[in-house]
Design a protein around this motif. Structure first.
Motif, PDB file in Angstrom:
ATOM      1  N   ASN A  35      68.445  33.476  34.147  1.00 35.58           N
ATOM      2  CA  ASN A  35      69.225  33.556  32.920  1.00 35.58           C
ATOM      3  C   ASN A  35      69.056  32.308  32.071  1.00 35.58           C
ATOM      4  N   TRP A  36      69.160  32.476  30.788  1.00 30.66           N
ATOM      5  CA  TRP A  36      69.273  31.362  29.847  1.00 30.66           C
ATOM      6  C   TRP A  36      70.673  31.421  29.233  1.00 30.66           C
ATOM      7  N   TYR A  37      71.367  30.318  29.305  1.00 33.32           N
ATOM      8  CA  TYR A  37      72.688  30.185  28.704  1.00 33.32           C
ATOM      9  C   TYR A  37      72.637  29.109  27.627  1.00 33.32           C
ATOM     10  N   ARG A  38      73.610  29.138  26.754  1.00 33.77           N
ATOM     11  CA  ARG A  38      73.873  28.004  25.908  1.00 33.77           C
ATOM     12  C   ARG A  38      75.363  27.702  25.962  1.00 33.77           C
ATOM     13  N   ARG A  39      75.688  26.451  25.615  1.00 32.94           N
ATOM     14  CA  ARG A  39      77.063  26.012  25.815  1.00 32.94           C
ATOM     15  C   ARG A  39      78.032  26.847  25.000  1.00 32.94           C
ATOM     16  N   GLY A  40      77.657  27.233  23.807  1.00 34.36           N
ATOM     17  CA  GLY A  40      78.496  28.066  22.972  1.00 34.36           C
ATOM     18  C   GLY A  40      79.528  27.254  22.214  1.00 34.36           C
ATOM     19  N   SER A  50      68.508  37.241  29.795  1.00 34.97           N
ATOM     20  CA  SER A  50      68.302  37.330  31.232  1.00 34.97           C
ATOM     21  C   SER A  50      67.067  38.156  31.508  1.00 34.97           C
ATOM     22  N   ILE A  51      66.464  37.891  32.657  1.00 35.67           N
ATOM     23  CA  ILE A  51      65.282  38.640  33.075  1.00 35.67           C
ATOM     24  C   ILE A  51      65.419  38.925  34.558  1.00 35.67           C
ATOM     25  N   SER A  52      65.064  40.137  34.940  1.00 32.99           N
ATOM     26  CA  SER A  52      65.200  40.534  36.329  1.00 32.99           C
ATOM     27  C   SER A  52      64.160  39.842  37.202  1.00 32.99           C
ATOM     28  N   TYR A  53      64.320  39.995  38.513  1.00 31.00           N
ATOM     29  CA  TYR A  53      63.441  39.285  39.448  1.00 31.00           C
ATOM     30  C   TYR A  53      61.973  39.644  39.259  1.00 31.00           C
ATOM     31  N   ASN A  54      61.719  40.875  38.818  1.00 30.49           N
ATOM     32  CA  ASN A  54      60.324  41.313  38.663  1.00 30.49           C
ATOM     33  C   ASN A  54      59.896  41.378  37.204  1.00 30.49           C
ATOM     34  N   GLY A  55      60.761  40.935  36.315  1.00 31.09           N
ATOM     35  CA  GLY A  55      60.418  40.929  34.900  1.00 31.09           C
ATOM     36  C   GLY A  55      60.533  42.270  34.209  1.00 31.09           C
ATOM     37  N   ALA A  56      60.957  43.283  34.940  1.00 30.29           N
ATOM     38  CA  ALA A  56      60.979  44.635  34.375  1.00 30.29           C
ATOM     39  C   ALA A  56      62.135  44.839  33.404  1.00 30.29           C
ATOM     40  N   LYS A  57      63.206  44.086  33.573  1.00 28.16           N
ATOM     41  CA  LYS A  57      64.375  44.250  32.717  1.00 28.16           C
ATOM     42  C   LYS A  57      64.732  42.931  32.055  1.00 28.16           C
ATOM     43  N   THR A  58      65.006  43.018  30.769  1.00 26.66           N
ATOM     44  CA  THR A  58      65.491  41.864  30.034  1.00 26.66           C
ATOM     45  C   THR A  58      66.728  42.269  29.235  1.00 26.66           C
ATOM     46  N   ASN A  59      67.588  41.313  29.014  1.00 31.60           N
ATOM     47  CA  ASN A  59      68.777  41.542  28.200  1.00 31.60           C
ATOM     48  C   ASN A  59      69.001  40.348  27.302  1.00 31.60           C
ATOM     49  N   TYR A  60      69.590  40.630  26.151  1.00 34.67           N
ATOM     50  CA  TYR A  60      69.797  39.574  25.171  1.00 34.67           C
ATOM     51  C   TYR A  60      71.185  39.668  24.562  1.00 34.67           C
ATOM     52  N   ALA A  61      71.723  38.524  24.200  1.00 38.09           N
ATOM     53  CA  ALA A  61      72.947  38.517  23.405  1.00 38.09           C
ATOM     54  C   ALA A  61      72.648  39.130  22.044  1.00 38.09           C
ATOM     55  N   ASP A  62      73.630  39.812  21.485  1.00 40.85           N
ATOM     56  CA  ASP A  62      73.431  40.433  20.178  1.00 40.85           C
ATOM     57  C   ASP A  62      72.992  39.414  19.127  1.00 40.85           C
ATOM     58  N   SER A  63      73.472  38.209  19.257  1.00 44.33           N
ATOM     59  CA  SER A  63      73.194  37.176  18.262  1.00 44.33           C
ATOM     60  C   SER A  63      71.731  36.739  18.232  1.00 44.33           C
ATOM     61  N   VAL A  64      70.979  37.067  19.282  1.00 45.89           N
ATOM     62  CA  VAL A  64      69.585  36.608  19.329  1.00 45.89           C
ATOM     63  C   VAL A  64      68.580  37.744  19.443  1.00 45.89           C
ATOM     64  N   LYS A  65      69.067  38.965  19.534  1.00 46.05           N
ATOM     65  CA  LYS A  65      68.152  40.106  19.677  1.00 46.05           C
ATOM     66  C   LYS A  65      67.154  40.156  18.539  1.00 46.05           C
ATOM     67  N   GLY A  66      65.897  40.371  18.912  1.00 45.44           N
ATOM     68  CA  GLY A  66      64.834  40.443  17.921  1.00 45.44           C
ATOM     69  C   GLY A  66      64.285  39.093  17.506  1.00 45.44           C
ATOM     70  N   ARG A  67      64.928  38.023  17.944  1.00 48.48           N
ATOM     71  CA  ARG A  67      64.447  36.670  17.616  1.00 48.48           C
ATOM     72  C   ARG A  67      64.039  35.885  18.860  1.00 48.48           C
ATOM     73  N   PHE A  68      64.729  36.097  19.955  1.00 52.69           N
ATOM     74  CA  PHE A  68      64.458  35.377  21.201  1.00 52.69           C
ATOM     75  C   PHE A  68      63.819  36.334  22.208  1.00 52.69           C
TER      76      PHE A  68
END
Length: 113
Positions: A35-40, A50-68
């Motif tokens: 996971n990547w966090y920021r202090r907020g 976040s990225i799963s152990y095998n890289g198959a799944k990723t998730n993003y905060a709404d604030s960074v979707k499409g940019r990160f």
């Protein structure tokens, strides 16, 4: 012991890009999600990506979707965060963290004109 070392932070202008890296040791990297966090800006830290152990799944905060974009390289035991179109509100300390809670010291990202 488990170690995580972030790098790649710095100061960029709005609209710029940075690539954060997190080098790890001391555990079986390929077996864990990362996971990547920021202090907020509130009481709780913000899970950025976040990225799963095998890289198959990723998730993003709404604030960074499409940019990160998060990726991993098991051979290098590293996880990365490509950050594009950076905004002043992305200014923060960024941390990588293992699925089981180990965290690095962080790398500072500042977005300012």
């Amino acid at each position: 012991q488990v170690q995580l070392v972030e790098s790649g932070g710095g100061t960029v202008q709005p609209g710029g890009s940075l690539r954060l890296s997190c080098a790890t040791s001391g555990f079986i990297f390929s077996g864990y999600g990362m996971n990547w966090y920021r202090r907020g800006h509130g009481p709780d830290r913000e899970l950025v990506a976040s990225i799963s152990y095998n890289g198959a799944k990723t998730n993003y905060a709404d604030s960074v979707k499409g940019r990160f974009f998060v990726s991993r390289d098991d051979a290098e035991r590293s996880v990365y965060l490509q950050m594009n179109d950076l905004k002043p509100e992305d200014t923060d300390m960024y941390y990588c963290e293992t699925e089981h809670g180990y965290r690095g010291q962080g790398t500072q990202v500042t977005v300012s004109s």
